[in-house]
Motif scaffolding. Structure first.
Motif, PDB file in Angstrom:
ATOM      1  N   GLY A 145       1.005  -1.173  -0.146  1.00  0.00           N
ATOM      2  CA  GLY A 145       0.043  -0.165  -0.047  1.00  0.00           C
ATOM      3  C   GLY A 145       0.801   1.444   0.190  1.00  0.00           C
ATOM      4  O   GLY A 145       0.243   2.305  -0.047  1.00  0.00           O
ATOM      5  N   GLU A 146       2.093   1.270   0.051  1.00  0.00           N
ATOM      6  CA  GLU A 146       3.027   2.500   0.055  1.00  0.00           C
ATOM      7  C   GLU A 146       3.191   3.212  -1.375  1.00  0.00           C
ATOM      8  O   GLU A 146       3.139   2.292  -2.464  1.00  0.00           O
ATOM      9  N   ILE A 147       3.391   4.244  -1.328  1.00  0.00           N
ATOM     10  CA  ILE A 147       3.419   4.921  -2.492  1.00  0.00           C
ATOM     11  C   ILE A 147       4.646   4.666  -3.342  1.00  0.00           C
ATOM     12  O   ILE A 147       5.719   4.751  -2.755  1.00  0.00           O
ATOM     13  N   ALA A 148       4.546   4.235  -4.570  1.00  0.00           N
ATOM     14  CA  ALA A 148       5.773   3.754  -5.343  1.00  0.00           C
ATOM     15  C   ALA A 148       6.188   5.243  -6.325  1.00  0.00           C
ATOM     16  O   ALA A 148       7.215   5.491  -6.146  1.00  0.00           O
ATOM     17  N   HIS A 149       5.208   5.783  -6.571  1.00  0.00           N
ATOM     18  CA  HIS A 149       5.774   7.039  -7.445  1.00  0.00           C
ATOM     19  C   HIS A 149       4.451   7.981  -7.664  1.00  0.00           C
ATOM     20  O   HIS A 149       3.224   7.317  -7.554  1.00  0.00           O
ATOM     21  N   VAL A 150       4.733   9.063  -8.157  1.00  0.00           N
ATOM     22  CA  VAL A 150       3.584  10.161  -8.471  1.00  0.00           C
ATOM     23  C   VAL A 150       3.916  10.391  -9.887  1.00  0.00           C
ATOM     24  O   VAL A 150       5.177  10.812 -10.209  1.00  0.00           O
ATOM     25  N   TYR A 151       2.998  10.297 -10.630  1.00  0.00           N
ATOM     26  CA  TYR A 151       2.969  10.884 -12.125  1.00  0.00           C
ATOM     27  C   TYR A 151       2.172  12.342 -12.399  1.00  0.00           C
ATOM     28  O   TYR A 151       1.220  12.539 -11.845  1.00  0.00           O
ATOM     29  N   ALA A 152       2.792  13.099 -13.056  1.00  0.00           N
ATOM     30  CA  ALA A 152       2.189  14.492 -13.346  1.00  0.00           C
ATOM     31  C   ALA A 152       2.386  14.865 -14.906  1.00  0.00           C
ATOM     32  O   ALA A 152       3.587  14.549 -15.470  1.00  0.00           O
ATOM     33  N   GLU A 153       1.650  15.685 -15.297  1.00  0.00           N
ATOM     34  CA  GLU A 153       1.827  16.300 -16.553  1.00  0.00           C
ATOM     35  C   GLU A 153       1.773  17.888 -16.697  1.00  0.00           C
ATOM     36  O   GLU A 153       0.756  18.146 -15.928  1.00  0.00           O
ATOM     37  N   VAL A 154       2.781  18.401 -16.987  1.00  0.00           N
ATOM     38  CA  VAL A 154       2.847  19.860 -16.718  1.00  0.00           C
ATOM     39  C   VAL A 154       2.878  20.615 -17.971  1.00  0.00           C
ATOM     40  O   VAL A 154       3.926  20.151 -19.033  1.00  0.00           O
ATOM     41  N   THR A 155       2.834  21.836 -17.962  1.00  0.00           N
ATOM     42  CA  THR A 155       2.862  22.738 -19.296  1.00  0.00           C
ATOM     43  C   THR A 155       3.395  24.237 -18.739  1.00  0.00           C
ATOM     44  O   THR A 155       2.744  24.805 -17.673  1.00  0.00           O
ATOM     45  N   LEU A 156       4.324  24.733 -19.396  1.00  0.00           N
ATOM     46  CA  LEU A 156       4.997  26.029 -18.660  1.00  0.00           C
ATOM     47  C   LEU A 156       5.239  26.694 -20.115  1.00  0.00           C
ATOM     48  O   LEU A 156       5.955  26.154 -21.131  1.00  0.00           O
ATOM     49  N   ILE A 157       4.895  27.874 -20.045  1.00  0.00           N
ATOM     50  CA  ILE A 157       5.267  29.056 -21.088  1.00  0.00           C
ATOM     51  C   ILE A 157       6.364  30.274 -20.641  1.00  0.00           C
ATOM     52  O   ILE A 157       5.762  30.966 -19.832  1.00  0.00           O
TER      53      ILE A 157
END
Length: 241
Positions: A145-157
């Motif tokens: 039940g432990e967190i393995a990883h976090v995934y995110a999508e990002v946009t920067l201008i």
């Protein structure tokens, strides 16, 4: 010319003198003595020469052995994981070992969350007027039940457009889809070590694949931008307090 008078005088003298015959044993001993000197002395000299050669060889060998360095030298670059300076390959896990992802609200990240410090840069981006975190999910192990990883999508201008996918990994194991990042070329930016590989897709903007390990947490970035040094933006985010 012969002197006949002297010849007549000495003729009678030699006829009256008897030469004594030497005993056989004396003659034999003399022959043996001469024979020993002719045969044994050269043989002794040869044996002495061979013995001296052996002594010299053993002496040289002893010196060489004493000076020899028997330390085993590892081949250069060999690791190892296949390239010089690359870390050994870590054990990996696949998506089959994970629970279904859970969507997270980046704005709801709290300082009470033990992983907050590692994800702070995502919240910083979310609050920027020129940036957006479009997606964020957590992946946990089925067995613990432990967190393995976090995934995110990002946009920067910021001068250019930056579109990035981000993995933040909290386990010592490596997600199978990210294992290649550890073999990229190494670099350092403001004291922060990283690994980087730049890919140039056909008819598309270059992609920088960046790996950083900081405070026991692993960060993986995949940034597509017209800025070939787009990875610098990510490093600066991680360096912010």
């Amino acid at each position: 010319m012969k002197d006949k008078r002297l010849e007549e005088q000495f003729k009678g003298y030699f006829e009256g003198v008897e030469i004594p015959e030497l005993p056989n044993n004396i003659v034999a001993d003399a022959k043996k003595s001469v024979k020993r000197r002719d045969i044994r002395l050269p043989r002794f000299a040869k044996i002495a020469s061979i013995a001296a050669s052996f002594v010299l060889v053993f002496a040289v060998a002893a010196v060489l052995i004493a000076r020899a360095d028997f330390t085993v030298v590892q081949p250069e670059g060999g690791n190892q994981s296949g390239s010089a300076g690359a870390p050994p390959t870590a054990s990996t896990y696949t998506a089959d070992a994970l629970l279904d992802p859970i969507d997270k609200d980046v704005y709801a990240l709290s300082t009470d969350d033990e992983n907050y410090k590692s994800l702070k840069f995502l919240k910083t981006l979310a609050y920027k007027p020129n940036a957006e975190v479009t997606e964020m999910q957590t992946y946990s192990f089925k067995d613990s039940g432990e967190i393995a990883h976090v995934y995110a999508e990002v946009t920067l201008i910021s001068g250019a457009r930056y579109d990035a996918t981000v993995y933040v990994e909290f386990t010592e194991e490596t997600f199978d889809e990210l294992k290649d990042y550890s073999s990229f070329k190494t670099g350092t930016y403001r004291g922060l070590s990283y690994r980087l590989e730049t890919v140039y897709p056909e008819d598309e903007e270059p992609v920088n694949k960046l790996y950083v390990e900081k405070d026991g947490v692993k960060y993986y970035f995949n940034i597509q931008s017209s800025d070939e040094n787009s990875y610098i933006k990510c490093l600066e985010l991680l360096l912010q307090k």
